[in-house]
Design an enzyme around this catalytic site. Structure first.
Site, PDB file in Angstrom:
ATOM      1  N   GLU A 187      37.969  42.855  28.840  1.00  0.00           N
ATOM      2  CA  GLU A 187      36.844  43.740  29.214  1.00  0.00           C
ATOM      3  C   GLU A 187      36.486  43.606  30.690  1.00  0.00           C
ATOM      4  OE1 GLU A 187      36.415  41.428  26.438  1.00  0.00           O
ATOM      5  OE2 GLU A 187      37.457  43.034  25.369  1.00  0.00           O
ATOM      6  N   SER A 225      31.486  26.191  55.965  1.00  0.00           N
ATOM      7  CA  SER A 225      31.127  27.141  57.021  1.00  0.00           C
ATOM      8  C   SER A 225      30.506  26.469  58.255  1.00  0.00           C
ATOM      9  CB  SER A 225      30.188  28.213  56.460  1.00  0.00           C
ATOM     10  OG  SER A 225      30.895  28.989  55.513  1.00  0.00           O
ATOM     11  N   LYS A 254      24.922  36.035  46.313  1.00  0.00           N
ATOM     12  CA  LYS A 254      25.586  37.189  46.932  1.00  0.00           C
ATOM     13  C   LYS A 254      25.104  38.539  46.396  1.00  0.00           C
ATOM     14  CE  LYS A 254      29.992  35.050  48.243  1.00  0.00           C
ATOM     15  NZ  LYS A 254      31.445  35.259  48.251  1.00  0.00           N
ATOM     16  N   THR A 275      26.241  32.511  50.031  1.00  0.00           N
ATOM     17  CA  THR A 275      27.271  32.154  49.062  1.00  0.00           C
ATOM     18  C   THR A 275      26.661  32.041  47.674  1.00  0.00           C
ATOM     19  OG1 THR A 275      29.134  30.686  48.644  1.00  0.00           O
ATOM     20  CG2 THR A 275      27.187  29.666  49.620  1.00  0.00           C
ATOM     21  N   ASP A 318      34.860  39.271  52.581  1.00  0.00           N
ATOM     22  CA  ASP A 318      35.907  38.596  51.810  1.00  0.00           C
ATOM     23  C   ASP A 318      37.211  39.405  51.779  1.00  0.00           C
ATOM     24  OD1 ASP A 318      34.444  36.323  51.218  1.00  0.00           O
ATOM     25  OD2 ASP A 318      33.636  37.151  49.359  1.00  0.00           O
ATOM     26  N   GLY A 357      34.311  37.470  40.512  1.00  0.00           N
ATOM     27  CA  GLY A 357      33.752  38.008  41.752  1.00  0.00           C
ATOM     28  C   GLY A 357      34.789  38.037  42.868  1.00  0.00           C
ATOM     29  N   ASN A 411      28.095  38.791  51.672  1.00  0.00           N
ATOM     30  CA  ASN A 411      28.224  37.397  52.126  1.00  0.00           C
ATOM     31  C   ASN A 411      27.816  37.224  53.582  1.00  0.00           C
ATOM     32  OD1 ASN A 411      30.369  38.487  53.506  1.00  0.00           O
ATOM     33  ND2 ASN A 411      31.820  36.873  52.951  1.00  0.00           N
TER      34      ASN A 411
END
Ligand code: ATR
Length: 278
Positions: A156, A16, A67, A63, A103, A131, A88
């Site tokens: 699950e 980033s 989060k 990050t 995202d 995630g 985020n």
């Protein structure tokens, strides 16, 4: 000088700062974007200082592993971060700390750019239920994909996502994969399958719909084992790097006041960095 951060633990591998640094230079903004490593036990204090106005920052990116906690600690969480249970991107507005999650935007904007029309898919298969998979499912549901099939080693976890995201989302165990690809026009990998030295499972994409697209949200390496298989079977593919680049756009706009563009120069800059550092 306007300052923003990316925080995580660890955070030194984050690309980033490279992305936002490029945009700051490109727009001649006298701002700063820097990495702030913050351990889990210190994260609540970091956010409290940010909210109090005593930190130098107007906001930043969050990050792994912060989060979910960022989502809980922000004052005002928008509907997307609320539904994903993870934020985020944070920004201060009149002393109020806002949180969102970009995202899903990054995922959709990458495909809009590199494979326009992808969002007409009626049937999509998503491999993985972690995630990152949540943001993908959110984006697919948001653009009206009628059938979203989530396939995961641990059934699950896929079922939990199907319960969370509603009637268009269905959960399946791994052996269902071959049958589910039939007639699908989009396949999204969100797992590290086939990496870390293990062999990639063979996936037969031949029964997918004509013109189908295979994409991966993993971008190291750019050509993942699943994308390589899809290419060798003649399917169109899009790599995951653009998701990283596009998810950064809304944050930069919030903090620095200019909506930046994802272009080939930025992409080349990040690829060169990946080649240097792996
Ligand atoms: P992320 O937040 O990046 O999505 P994650 O929450 O650790 O990371 O999820 C990783 C995903 O990859 C999961 O869907 C995981 O399957 P499980 O839920 O069964 O753990 C999947 N995954 C990782 N390694 C795998 C492997 N060797 N075989 C099958 N699935 C794998």
């Amino acid at each position: 000088m306007v300052k923003a951060f990316v925080t995580g633990w660890p955070v030194k591998h984050s690309r980033s700062p490279l992305i936002h640094g490029h945009w700051l230079r490109q727009h001649g903004i006298s701002g700063e974007y820097r990495a702030e490593p913050v351990a889990v036990e210190d994260f609540a204090d970091f956010i409290a200082t940010l909210k109090s106005g005593a930190s130098p920052y107007v906001g930043g990116n969050v990050t792994i592993p912060h989060k979910e906690m960022a989502c809980r600690l922000a004052d005002k969480v928008d509907s997307i971060a609320g539904e994903l249970g993870a934020a985020n991107t944070l920004w201060l507005e009149d002393g109020v700390l806002h949180a969102t999650n970009t995202d899903a935007h990054g995922f959709a904007a990458n495909l809009d750019e590199r494979h326009p029309g992808w969002d007409q898919a009626k049937k999509a298969v998503v491999l993985g239920a972690g995630g990152a998979s949540r943001a993908v499912i959110y984006a697919l549901r948001d653009c009206g994909v009628a059938e979203i099939h989530v396939v995961n080693r641990t059934l699950e976890r896929a079922q939990e996502l199907a319960d969370r995201f509603g009637a268009s989302v269905h959960a399946h165990p791994m052996p269902a994969l071959a049958e589910l690809t039939q007639g699908a026009s989009l396949f999204v990998n969100t797992t590290s399958l086939g990496m870390d030295g293990e062999e990639a499972p063979a996936i037969d994409f031949s029964a997918m719909a004509p013109g189908a697209l295979v994409t991966d949200i993993v971008y190291v390496p750019l050509k993942t084992p699943i994308l390589a298989q899809a290419q060798s079977q003649g399917l169109a593919t899009v790599d995951g790097l653009g998701m990283l680049l596009h998810q950064a756009v809304p944050g930069f706009e919030k903090w620095f006041g200019v909506r930046p563009v994802v272009d080939e120069t930025l992409r080349a800059l990040v690829i060169a960095d990946m080649e240097r550092h792996g």
